[in-house]
Design a protein around this motif. Structure first.
Motif, short mmCIF file in Angstrom:
data_model
loop_
_atom_site.label_atom_id
_atom_site.label_comp_id
_atom_site.label_asym_id
_atom_site.label_seq_id
_atom_site.Cartn_x
_atom_site.Cartn_y
_atom_site.Cartn_z
N ARG A 1 2.04 0.90 6.57
CA ARG A 1 1.78 1.89 5.51
C ARG A 1 2.14 3.29 5.97
O ARG A 1 2.84 4.03 5.26
N ALA B 1 0.83 -1.21 0.00
CA ALA B 1 0.00 0.00 0.00
C ALA B 1 0.86 1.26 0.00
O ALA B 1 0.53 2.25 -0.67
N LYS C 1 2.43 1.71 -3.45
CA LYS C 1 1.42 2.10 -4.44
C LYS C 1 0.51 3.20 -3.90
O LYS C 1 -0.68 3.23 -4.17
N ARG C 2 1.08 4.12 -3.16
CA ARG C 2 0.29 5.15 -2.49
C ARG C 2 -0.57 5.93 -3.48
O ARG C 2 -0.11 6.37 -4.53
N GLY C 3 -1.88 6.07 -3.11
CA GLY C 3 -2.80 6.83 -3.93
C GLY C 3 -3.47 6.04 -5.03
O GLY C 3 -4.40 6.53 -5.67
N THR C 4 -3.04 4.81 -5.26
CA THR C 4 -3.62 3.98 -6.31
C THR C 4 -4.78 3.17 -5.77
O THR C 4 -5.11 3.21 -4.58
N LEU C 5 -5.40 2.40 -6.65
CA LEU C 5 -6.51 1.54 -6.24
C LEU C 5 -6.06 0.50 -5.23
O LEU C 5 -6.80 0.16 -4.30
N VAL C 6 -4.85 -0.02 -5.40
CA VAL C 6 -4.32 -1.02 -4.46
C VAL C 6 -4.24 -0.45 -3.05
O VAL C 6 -4.65 -1.09 -2.08
N ASP C 7 -3.74 0.77 -2.95
CA ASP C 7 -3.64 1.42 -1.66
C ASP C 7 -5.01 1.60 -1.02
O ASP C 7 -5.22 1.34 0.17
N LYS C 8 -5.96 2.04 -1.79
CA LYS C 8 -7.31 2.28 -1.26
C LYS C 8 -7.98 0.98 -0.82
O LYS C 8 -8.67 0.94 0.20
#
Length: 325
Positions: free
Chosen positions: A212, A131, A134-141
């Motif tokens: 995270r 997470a 990949k900050r800010g991406t769909l994976v992070d969310k």
């Protein structure tokens, strides 16, 4: 390094002595008749007199505490049986030394704690690292929102559902139980796999969020930006600089969590009917077995303090500045 560890260990011994004194006086001074609590629910007048005589209730409380601590290191003799060192008391309800029962229950708690720790460290830290990367991406969310949902679930709710689904309906997993590792390693793993997964759920969510947040904070530090400016690869920057800097808060909560788990995971052990220390503590309350309850509490306090010493040692290894403070 050695001086640092010795200083922390001596401090831990002092804290443990203070906890033992407070616990003893809480159990032996506040109740009107501690012998009645130690005797259990089905206590006769003859049995109560035997308990009073063996506990030394007539002596002042400081003297009783001194005799209790001497028994921890040198053992103690009772009219109804011996209690070799380390003697944490004698259960007059079960007619067995407290330490003997703790040793019998501890392998279950240790197996449950270590197995769950492996699961929530691998899954939680892995999800948190992904997470953060990949900050800010769909994976992070997905991982961030999923950890919030998982952390709101309770073991006494998820446990029975997991048993009903995976054991009885789908028949993918075995009935949860504790089997001695040395007798049947495969049975040990199969019997504890579902409790490991359920117990690790709440911890996994906490470690995902912690990993995270600390990694994102470390990735914004000056030394990490400098490493990027020097041309190091993203993987080298992430693991060599950011990851090591984020370990201290993670090690802190891990030490606290493991100390608590080694003292007994009450809800999990009751949900899956595992004979561990947490279940023993609850059973002691239900049977009004004062010596057994006090012994479990002191054992749990010792586990928490020991893990805090281990955490301090890890601090000194991760960050050399801690050794100099």
């Amino acid at each position: 390094m050695l001086r640092f560890l010795v200083r922390r260990s001596l401090g831990a011994v002092v804290i443990l002595l203070i906890i033992s004194a407070l616990t003893f006086f809480l159990f032996y001074s506040i109740p009107r008749d501690p012998a009645l609590l130690a005797c259990g629910k089905n206590c006769t007048a003859e049995a109560l007199e035997v308990v009073r005589r063996n506990m030394g209730i007539d002596a002042p409380v400081p003297v009783q505490y001194w005799e209790y601590m001497v028994g921890v290191f040198a053992g103690r003799e009772y009219d109804i049986g011996g209690c070799p060192a380390p003697c944490l008391g004698y259960s007059f309800v079960d007619n067995v030394p407290v330490w003997e029962t703790i040793l019998d229950r501890f392998p279950t708690t240790m197996s449950l704690s270590l197995g769950a720790a492996v699961v929530f460290l691998i899954v939680g830290l892995g999800a948190g690292m992904l997470a953060a990367a990949k900050r800010g991406t769909l994976v992070d969310k997905v991982f961030s929102s999923g950890s919030l949902v998982i952390s709101s679930l309770q073991i006494y709710f998820v446990g029975p559902l997991a048993i009903a689904l995976f054991v009885y309906q789908l028949e993918w997993l075995s009935q949860p139980e504790y089997v001695n590792l040395t007798d049947d390693p495969a049975g040990w793993f199969a019997g504890l796999f579902l409790p490991w997964c359920v117990l690790s759920m709440i911890f996994t969510a906490n470690y995902t969020r912690m990993a995270r947040s600390t990694l994102i904070e470390q990735l914004q530090e000056d030394h990490v930006r400098t490493a990027r400016a020097k041309g190091l690869s993203g993987r080298a920057v992430f693991f060599r600089y950011a990851w090591r800097g984020s370990l201290i808060p993670i090690v802190t909560i891990f030490g606290v969590d493991m100390g608590s788990l080694f003292g007994g995971a009450m809800i999990t052990e009751f949900t899956f009917t595992l004979p561990g220390l947490g279940r023993l503590a609850v059973e002691s309350v239900l049977k009004t077995d004062l010596p057994m309850l006090m012994g479990v509490m002191l054992f749990a306090a010792t586990a928490i303090i020991l893990f805090n010493v281990v955490v301090d040692a890890c601090y000194a290894f991760i960050d050399p500045r801690v050794r100099l403070s």
